[in-house]
Motif scaffolding. Structure first.
Motif, PDB file in Angstrom:
ATOM      1  N   CYS A  46       0.651  -0.686   0.206  1.00 39.20           N
ATOM      2  CA  CYS A  46       0.125  -0.122  -0.295  1.00 39.20           C
ATOM      3  C   CYS A  46       0.764   1.230  -0.063  1.00 39.20           C
ATOM      4  O   CYS A  46       0.538   2.240  -0.540  1.00 39.20           O
ATOM      5  CB  CYS A  46      -0.756   0.072   1.172  1.00 39.20           C
ATOM      6  SG  CYS A  46      -2.647  -1.534   1.401  1.00 39.20           S
ATOM      7  N   ILE A  47       2.069   1.771   0.816  1.00 39.67           N
ATOM      8  CA  ILE A  47       2.881   2.401   0.653  1.00 39.67           C
ATOM      9  C   ILE A  47       3.422   2.523  -0.496  1.00 39.67           C
ATOM     10  O   ILE A  47       3.854   3.860  -0.969  1.00 39.67           O
ATOM     11  CB  ILE A  47       4.311   2.327   2.354  1.00 39.67           C
ATOM     12  CG1 ILE A  47       3.145   2.212   2.899  1.00 39.67           C
ATOM     13  CG2 ILE A  47       5.092   2.934   1.889  1.00 39.67           C
ATOM     14  CD1 ILE A  47       4.329   2.324   4.236  1.00 39.67           C
ATOM     15  N   ALA A  48       4.027   1.877  -1.287  1.00 40.73           N
ATOM     16  CA  ALA A  48       4.467   1.359  -2.373  1.00 40.73           C
ATOM     17  C   ALA A  48       3.581   2.708  -3.335  1.00 40.73           C
ATOM     18  O   ALA A  48       3.539   2.909  -4.334  1.00 40.73           O
ATOM     19  CB  ALA A  48       4.699   0.544  -2.731  1.00 40.73           C
ATOM     20  N   VAL A  49       1.715   2.410  -3.498  1.00 40.70           N
ATOM     21  CA  VAL A  49       1.273   2.716  -4.242  1.00 40.70           C
ATOM     22  C   VAL A  49       1.434   3.758  -3.891  1.00 40.70           C
ATOM     23  O   VAL A  49       1.050   4.677  -5.413  1.00 40.70           O
ATOM     24  CB  VAL A  49      -0.064   0.994  -4.354  1.00 40.70           C
ATOM     25  CG1 VAL A  49      -0.899   2.475  -4.532  1.00 40.70           C
ATOM     26  CG2 VAL A  49      -0.084   0.604  -4.224  1.00 40.70           C
ATOM     27  N   SER A  54       2.139   9.439  -5.365  1.00 39.75           N
ATOM     28  CA  SER A  54       3.063  11.056  -5.030  1.00 39.75           C
ATOM     29  C   SER A  54       3.938  11.417  -5.946  1.00 39.75           C
ATOM     30  O   SER A  54       4.564  12.566  -5.645  1.00 39.75           O
ATOM     31  CB  SER A  54       3.316  10.972  -4.320  1.00 39.75           C
ATOM     32  OG  SER A  54       4.687  10.249  -3.370  1.00 39.75           O
ATOM     33  N   SER A  55       4.337  10.543  -7.089  1.00 34.54           N
ATOM     34  CA  SER A  55       5.450  10.443  -7.777  1.00 34.54           C
ATOM     35  C   SER A  55       5.456  11.298  -9.400  1.00 34.54           C
ATOM     36  O   SER A  55       5.513  11.965  -9.872  1.00 34.54           O
ATOM     37  CB  SER A  55       6.660   9.947  -7.917  1.00 34.54           C
ATOM     38  OG  SER A  55       5.789   9.166  -8.522  1.00 34.54           O
ATOM     39  N   ILE A  66      -6.046  10.643  -3.733  1.00 32.34           N
ATOM     40  CA  ILE A  66      -5.415  10.041  -5.445  1.00 32.34           C
ATOM     41  C   ILE A  66      -5.344   8.591  -4.346  1.00 32.34           C
ATOM     42  O   ILE A  66      -6.456   7.573  -5.033  1.00 32.34           O
ATOM     43  CB  ILE A  66      -5.344  10.297  -6.370  1.00 32.34           C
ATOM     44  CG1 ILE A  66      -5.581  11.749  -6.889  1.00 32.34           C
ATOM     45  CG2 ILE A  66      -4.918   9.137  -7.102  1.00 32.34           C
ATOM     46  CD1 ILE A  66      -4.138  12.144  -8.389  1.00 32.34           C
ATOM     47  N   SER A  67      -4.123   8.897  -3.814  1.00 33.58           N
ATOM     48  CA  SER A  67      -4.046   7.271  -2.881  1.00 33.58           C
ATOM     49  C   SER A  67      -5.201   6.795  -2.093  1.00 33.58           C
ATOM     50  O   SER A  67      -5.727   5.422  -2.053  1.00 33.58           O
ATOM     51  CB  SER A  67      -2.743   7.074  -1.529  1.00 33.58           C
ATOM     52  OG  SER A  67      -1.838   8.603  -2.901  1.00 33.58           O
ATOM     53  N   LEU A 130       8.277   2.340 -10.922  1.00 36.70           N
ATOM     54  CA  LEU A 130       8.157   3.003 -11.871  1.00 36.70           C
ATOM     55  C   LEU A 130       8.095   4.605 -10.939  1.00 36.70           C
ATOM     56  O   LEU A 130       7.771   5.621 -11.708  1.00 36.70           O
ATOM     57  CB  LEU A 130       6.048   2.729 -11.684  1.00 36.70           C
ATOM     58  CG  LEU A 130       5.571   1.736 -12.182  1.00 36.70           C
ATOM     59  CD1 LEU A 130       4.055   1.311 -12.175  1.00 36.70           C
ATOM     60  CD2 LEU A 130       6.057   1.671 -14.056  1.00 36.70           C
ATOM     61  N   THR A 131       7.782   4.858  -9.828  1.00 34.04           N
ATOM     62  CA  THR A 131       8.435   5.724  -9.464  1.00 34.04           C
ATOM     63  C   THR A 131       9.773   6.322  -9.615  1.00 34.04           C
ATOM     64  O   THR A 131       9.394   7.309  -9.673  1.00 34.04           O
ATOM     65  CB  THR A 131       8.440   5.677  -7.809  1.00 34.04           C
ATOM     66  OG1 THR A 131       6.806   5.644  -7.131  1.00 34.04           O
ATOM     67  CG2 THR A 131       8.527   6.573  -7.115  1.00 34.04           C
TER      68      THR A 131
END
Length: 426
Positions: A46-49, A54-55, A66-67, A130-131
């Protein structure tokens, strides 16, 4: 790394809880810490998403909103899929790939699932990748090289997503016996060696029909059933599991039974033989009279399924005669005893000794349930003759104000004395 470190603080604190509870009872450390580990993987995903989202925006508020929306949808994904489809062939089933919360079920139940662990790890790696790509693209202003960098970045992103999908598809093809490890103290999600040996020797084709789709069973919290059935189907090519959608074929179960069957019930079929296993047989429940609620106390999926397979593949079943005619209790009054007898695939038939010359030769055993009146000398002699020839007797006795010398005489021949009385605990 910073956000995960903050998240790790309460996770580490929760690791102390099993140790604190140890002096007050038995704590299953394997189950407890597996659940905590699963929760950590879930939280890290969840944190990674959130980090990726945020990036792609400079606004913290927009990133937070959005998160929240994206993660909230992942929590509801199982319900969304069940609304969009009731059949396992519907393309909407692909949305299960975004179901985060459902991936926790095995960890919380005491099953270390390699498939789910790989899923969480792959989500974490993909989101962080992806970040990185998002940040790298934003570092460069519009220039001559931007187009080539963008193309390169997009191609790499597609390749990364493809690798992630392929890895998960590959891992999902691993048989359950090699991908799921039961860490529960009683091994309730693992087939016993007796069942494995029995299935290995199976030489007849068996079809197990499940009333409901996999999605329906998960919605009813019957995931243990699907897990057990998967193990059976992987153990032998003779066993085939078929999920039947009752909305598409509402009269299917009527081919095998006139009883009302519910979602999650199983129908085991081999040739012309069949046996129905209801959910009440699979799950034992306790009733709390203070809250008027039922709670599941035990799971007996393996025992019922193995018993049903043995039943439909056996031509000669042992027979139990229940004696009547002396105000005996009915076997139906002893629900647990009746369930235990039926589970052993024993054919039950009532017998009145008054009209019989003797106990039938096909009797594997005779049962006498709390008679309220004494047996006649002739009836007692029939039972004694049966026992003298190697027969078996199951008898229960209750408090009785009437003397039963003939019945007591049968027991005395085997050194058993019947004391008529009631014992109470203060």
């Amino acid at each position: 790394l910073a956000v995960v470190s903050i998240f790790l603080v309460p996770v580490i604190i929760s690791c102390i809880s099993p140790l604190i509870l140890t002096p007050f009872g038995t704590v299953d450390y394997a189950e407890s810490y597996l659940a905590i580990a699963g929760y950590f993987l879930f939280g890290a995903a969840c944190i990674a998403v959130g980090v990726f989202i945020s990036s792609i925006t400079e606004s913290q508020v927009i990133a937070a909103v959005i998160s929240f929306i994206v993660l909230f949808l992942t929590f509801l994904m199982s319900g969304i899929v069940s609304i969009l489809t009731t059949s396992g062939d519907n393309p909407a089933k692909l949305l299960n790939a975004f179901d985060f919360l459902g991936r926790l079920d095995n960890f919380m139940a005491g099953i270390f699932d390699i498939k789910e662990a790989v899923y969480f790890v792959s989500v974490i790696i993909l989101m962080l990748f992806l970040t990185y790509q998002s940040i790298m693209k934003r570092r460069y202003s519009v220039s001559k090289n931007t187009l080539s960098l963008s193309v390169y970045s997009n191609v790499v992103i597609i390749i990364a997503i493809a690798i992630c999908v392929v890895v998960n598809l590959f891992v999902n093809q691993i048989p359950t016996v090699y991908s799921e490890f039961d860490v529960t103290s009683d091994g309730i999600f693992t087939l016993t060696q007796d069942s494995k040996d029995f299935i290995a020797a199976l030489d007849q084709d068996i079809t197990i029909y499940v009333l409901g789709t996999k999605e329906m069973l998960e919605n009813y919290d019957y995931k243990e059933v699907t897990n057990t059935l998967t193990q059976y189907s992987e153990l032998s090519d003779h066993i085939k599991v078929v999920y039947k959608d009752p909305t598409l074929d509402p009269t299917f179960a009527q081919q095998f039974t006139s009883d009302n069957v519910t979602i999650g019930s199983l129908i085991v079929v081999s040739g012309d033989h069949s046996k129905v296993i209801s959910t009440s047989d699979i799950y034992e429940t306790d009733f709390d009279y203070s809250t008027y609620q039922q709670t599941r106390s035990a799971y007996d999926g393996e025992g019922q399924i193995t018993s049903a397979i043995s039943y439909v593949t056996s031509d000669d079943l042992p027979k139990l005669y229940v004696i009547t005619g002396h105000n005996e209790a009915s076997l139906s009054d002893f629900s647990r005893l009746k369930s235990a007898v039926e589970k052993q695939n024993i054919d039950i038939e009532e017998l009145q000794l008054i009209g019989a010359d003797s106990i039938p030769d096909d009797a594997s055993a005779v049962m006498i349930l709390s008679p309220k009146s004494d047996y006649s000398a002739d009836d007692a002699a029939k039972i004694s003759d049966y026992l003298d020839n190697g027969g078996h007797l199951i008898i229960t006795l209750n408090y009785n104000s009437e003397d039963t010398p003939n019945l007591d005489g049968i027991l005395e021949n085997y050194g058993v004395n019947h004391i008529n009385g009631i014992k109470t605990d203060n």
